[in-house]
Design an enzyme around this catalytic site. Structure first.
Site, PDB file in Angstrom:
ATOM      1  CG  HIS A  89     -20.964 -12.230  12.535  1.00 30.62           C
ATOM      2  ND1 HIS A  89     -20.325 -11.051  12.875  1.00 30.62           N
ATOM      3  CD2 HIS A  89     -20.364 -12.670  11.409  1.00 30.62           C
ATOM      4  CE1 HIS A  89     -19.391 -10.786  11.979  1.00 30.62           C
ATOM      5  NE2 HIS A  89     -19.388 -11.762  11.076  1.00 30.62           N
ATOM      6  CD1 TRP A 134     -50.385 -34.932   7.681  1.00 29.32           C
ATOM      7  CD2 TRP A 134     -50.961 -32.869   7.053  1.00 29.32           C
ATOM      8  NE1 TRP A 134     -49.385 -34.081   8.061  1.00 29.32           N
ATOM      9  CE2 TRP A 134     -49.704 -32.810   7.692  1.00 29.32           C
ATOM     10  CE3 TRP A 134     -51.516 -31.687   6.571  1.00 29.32           C
ATOM     11  CZ2 TRP A 134     -49.000 -31.621   7.870  1.00 29.32           C
ATOM     12  CZ3 TRP A 134     -50.825 -30.502   6.745  1.00 29.32           C
ATOM     13  CH2 TRP A 134     -49.586 -30.475   7.389  1.00 29.32           C
ATOM     14  CE  LYS A 142     -42.074 -37.046  -1.735  1.00 31.19           C
ATOM     15  NZ  LYS A 142     -40.696 -36.695  -1.330  1.00 31.19           N
ATOM     16  CB  CYS A 200     -55.950 -35.433   2.594  1.00 27.67           C
ATOM     17  SG  CYS A 200     -56.074 -34.449   4.077  1.00 27.67           S
ATOM     18  CE  LYS A 254     -34.329 -34.198   3.268  1.00 27.81           C
ATOM     19  NZ  LYS A 254     -34.550 -33.361   2.131  1.00 27.81           N
ATOM     20  CG  ASN A 269     -57.451 -35.022  -0.572  1.00 24.23           C
ATOM     21  OD1 ASN A 269     -57.870 -35.635   0.404  1.00 24.23           O
ATOM     22  ND2 ASN A 269     -56.695 -35.577  -1.504  1.00 24.23           N
ATOM     23  N   GLY A 270     -57.956 -30.774   0.977  1.00 27.92           N
ATOM     24  CA  GLY A 270     -57.916 -29.320   0.835  1.00 27.92           C
ATOM     25  C   GLY A 270     -58.488 -28.637   2.055  1.00 27.92           C
ATOM     26  NE  ARG A 295     -51.213 -37.468  -1.297  1.00 24.29           N
ATOM     27  CZ  ARG A 295     -51.089 -36.555  -2.238  1.00 24.29           C
ATOM     28  NH1 ARG A 295     -50.363 -36.789  -3.289  1.00 24.29           N
ATOM     29  NH2 ARG A 295     -51.691 -35.388  -2.124  1.00 24.29           N
ATOM     30  CD  GLU A 303     -37.550 -33.129   5.700  1.00 30.41           C
ATOM     31  OE1 GLU A 303     -38.619 -33.047   5.115  1.00 30.41           O
ATOM     32  OE2 GLU A 303     -36.481 -33.367   5.106  1.00 30.41           O
TER      33      GLU A 303
HETATM   34  C1  F6R Z   1     -38.171 -31.962   2.555  1.00 34.30           C
HETATM   35  C2  F6R Z   1     -39.297 -31.899   1.654  1.00 34.30           C
HETATM   36  C3  F6R Z   1     -40.106 -30.651   1.616  1.00 34.30           C
HETATM   37  C4  F6R Z   1     -40.490 -30.314   0.164  1.00 34.30           C
HETATM   38  C5  F6R Z   1     -41.440 -29.118   0.140  1.00 34.30           C
HETATM   39  C6  F6R Z   1     -41.779 -28.709  -1.275  1.00 34.30           C
HETATM   40  O1  F6R Z   1     -37.531 -33.195   2.507  1.00 34.30           O
HETATM   41  O2  F6R Z   1     -39.590 -32.835   0.954  1.00 34.30           O
HETATM   42  O3  F6R Z   1     -39.436 -29.589   2.208  1.00 34.30           O
HETATM   43  O4  F6R Z   1     -39.324 -30.047  -0.554  1.00 34.30           O
HETATM   44  O5  F6R Z   1     -42.615 -29.439   0.819  1.00 34.30           O
HETATM   45  O6  F6R Z   1     -42.367 -29.745  -1.978  1.00 34.30           O
HETATM   46  P1  F6R Z   1     -42.373 -29.767  -3.553  1.00 34.30           P
HETATM   47  O7  F6R Z   1     -40.976 -29.888  -4.025  1.00 34.30           O
HETATM   48  O8  F6R Z   1     -43.214 -30.962  -3.920  1.00 34.30           O
HETATM   49  O9  F6R Z   1     -43.000 -28.475  -3.995  1.00 34.30           O
END
Ligand code: F6R
Length: 610
Positions: free
Chosen positions: A506, A75, A605, A2, A487, A99-100, A27, A490
């Site tokens: 295994h 979000w 994000k 959010c 990656k 937010n939260g 975000r 995602e």
């Molecule tokens: C993957 C990605 C997430 C963040 C995770 C932690 O591409 O971006 O897996 O790495 O949400 O976020 P931070 O690093 O901001 O604590």
């Protein structure tokens, strides 16, 4: 996740609010809305599921004009992403964005229903709106009512509120979810991230945990968690290089992948002497603290966790320091046995990840020697709450899938390894000088890996019609394989799993057939021969191999085997280099599949809720 924007001005603020929301789009969100105290003298709102552009279109059809307003990108956590659940939420003549997560929302909802309040959404936020409305009946003043309201909220919140009965102000509260006030001339602003306000100001005041703010056109007043009036320093923001602009690139992700030589260079700047790492890069008390460290506990999430996994290999092999790595969402809820003299290390791009922050806060009660954050955001909660910090210099990362943050985290972690080894005298002769030299060359090596862009783009075609993939690596390349598979899933939505190559037989070997590409990272190290045998196991089952191999590894193309030669690099630094082609691979597969590369579905994000 959010986003919040708010404004109180002498001019119409609708465009400012919309631009702010656009700047927060990276975000991740699934609906957007705006509420204004309009020139008609009443509170009006517009909300839309989907993108900010849809909200903008709706506003073009039915404009809202006013000098006081709040806006939000949501979000979904409580309730589906639809118009009814989108913020702002109204109660009487007030509007709230949040937010939260409010953890006691169910209890409050029942109490408020008993008082006659009618709920029109499934959100926890609407509870705040009605509770505030109720408090206003006793307190009359919006700011005083907000102070009374937050006393009853359990959970995390960044809140912005406006009211038609007191249209001279915007009020805000922060607890567990960041808020920043943007200072203008005869106008002031609020946002969950300063990026949202860069078009209107470069002066910011960061709210601290528990702060309540009353923001008027000409003044800002803040109270701390104990209700005392406080001054928060106004900071001039200078880094103009962080423009939210894709430049010549089609996506932010591709731009950020290509920025890696420059940001790695920046992360190294001022941190190396002729042949040593400067330990005080971690803060003035670092040397004293590092001398006592006998263990390291790393905690992080997602990509940052993968960086921690690589660091474990470095810390144990180079510095001889035992290291444990755990995802924050597990660590925070587990009974942890802390070894004496353990340094608690968090890794985070944003520094606001709820699980990582909670793990740090718990760790403070558990008897760790001290805490260190490796983080990309200097003003983040994680940085503020840690004893020591190493700031990565990746610059703003807009693409939801983390790329340049990861490689700069790895650089930071290698600096940490060498610093700990240096202070504790556990590095083998000559290792530090060699690696310092290799680190200096790293930006050039990364540039060479990026020059393989079009080769990787071609290889991506092998994946476009596939539904499953395996990523293999051994040693410190295993976490690199994990990061590669994260990656790919995602941004291309292809199912991808990573395994240490020795584990193949295994279990996962049962999955291998010619419809399951197997991606492997194969630097030229002592595990190469073992890795080659693992690859034979795959070929024998008809699996298609895509191997990123050191140019000196002697691996060649063959039936079902595509070898992409990588520039030779010192083995310690190979996890950083081999990450690049895996990022490019995911990117080009996603482009072929036509997905939303920069804002993949369901992801945010900065994950500021649990
Ligand atoms: C993957 C990605 C997430 C963040 C995770 C932690 O591409 O971006 O897996 O790495 O949400 O976020 P931070 O690093 O901001 O604590």
């Amino acid at each position: 996740m959010c986003g919040i924007v708010g404004a109180v001005a002498e001019r119409n603020v609708t465009a400012i609010l919309l631009e702010g929301l656009k700047r927060l789009e990276y975000r991740g969100y699934d609906s957007a809305g705006v509420a204004l105290f309009t020139n008609a003298g009443k509170l009006e709102r517009m909300r839309r599921p989907g993108k900010v552009s849809e909200l903008e279109q709706a506003l073009a059809g039915e404009p809202l004009v006013g000098r006081l307003g709040i806006a939000h990108t949501r979000w979904a956590t409580h309730g589906a992403p639809c118009e009814r659940n989108a913020h702002p939420h109204f109660s009487g003549d007030l509007a709230v964005v949040h937010n939260g997560i409010i953890e006691n929302h169910e209890v409050l909802r029942e109490q408020l229903k008993a008082l006659g309040y009618v709920f029109t959404s499934d959100t926890d936020t609407e509870v705040i709106a009605h509770l505030l409305n109720h408090k206003l009946k006793d307190h009359n003043d919006l700011t005083v009512a907000l102070k009374a309201t937050v006393k009853e909220l359990h959970g995390a919140y960044g809140l912005a509120v406006i009211s038609a009965s007191q249209p001279d102000r915007l009020v805000a509260a922060r607890s567990g979810s960041p808020l920043v006030i943007g200072l203008g001339l005869g106008e002031n602003f609020l946002a969950s991230d300063q990026l949202a306000l860069r078009q209107v100001t470069d002066r910011f005041m960061y709210l601290e945990e528990g702060d309540i703010a009353e923001i008027r056109r000409e003044s800002v007043q803040i109270w701390d968690v104990d209700g005392r009036t406080v001054e928060r320093e106004a900071v001039q923001y200078r880094d103009g290089a962080e423009a939210a602009d894709k430049g010549e690139f089609r996506h932010f992700m591709l731009k950020e992948i290509h920025e890696q030589p420059a940001v790695v260079q920046r992360t190294l700047e001022g941190r190396l002497s002729q042949n040593q790492v400067l330990v005080n890069a971690f803060g003035p008390q670092a040397a004293e603290l590092f001398a006592k460290v006998r263990n390291v506990q790393i905690v992080a999430c997602g990509t940052s966790y993968h960086a921690g996994m690589v660091a474990r290999y470095w810390l144990e092999e180079l510095a001889g320091i035992p290291c444990q790595v755990e995802v924050a969402s597990e660590f925070r809820y587990r009974k942890v046995v802390v070894q004496p003299d353990t340094l608690f290390v968090t890794i985070s791009q944003s520094g606001e990840t709820a699980d990582t922050l909670a793990a740090l806060r718990n760790a403070k009660e558990l008897g760790f020697l001290g805490s260190l954050a490796i983080c990309n955001v200097s003003i983040s909660s994680l940085v503020r709450e840690s004893d020591l910090t190493l700031l990565t210099q990746a610059g703003r990362e807009i693409g939801v899938a983390s790329t340049k943050a990861f490689t700069t985290q790895l650089v930071g972690l290698l600096l940490l390894t060498l610093s700990l080894g240096q202070v504790r005298g556990t590095l083998a002769e000559g290792v530090e000088a060699t690696l310092v030299e290799e680190l200096r060359r790293l930006p050039t090596r990364l540039g060479e890996a990026l020059a393989m862009d079009s080769t990787v783009e071609k290889v991506a075609e092998l994946f476009a019609d596939k539904n499953h993939t395996l990523f293999l690596g051994r040693g410190a390349q295993y976490p690199v394989a994990m990061e590669g598979s994260l990656k790919l899933k995602e941004i291309s939505y292809i199912h991808a799993e990573a395994y240490p190559a020795g584990e193949l037989k295994h279990g996962p070997l049962a999955l291998v057939d010619d419809d399951m590409p197997v991606v492997t990272v194969a630097p030229n190290n002592e595990l190469l021969e073992k890795l080659k045998s693992n690859l034979q196991e795959v070929r024998a089952r008809g699996g298609q191999l895509i191997v990123f191999a050191d140019e000196k590894a002697g691996m060649t193309n063959g039936e079902g085997t595509h070898v992409i030669n990588m520039p030779h690099i010192h083995d310690t630094l190979s996890p950083i280099l081999y990450t690049i082609p895996l990022q490019l691979l995911s990117y080009y597969v996603a482009v072929l599949k036509g997905t939303d590369v920069d804002q993949p579905r369901n992801l945010a994000k900065s994950v500021t809720v649990e």
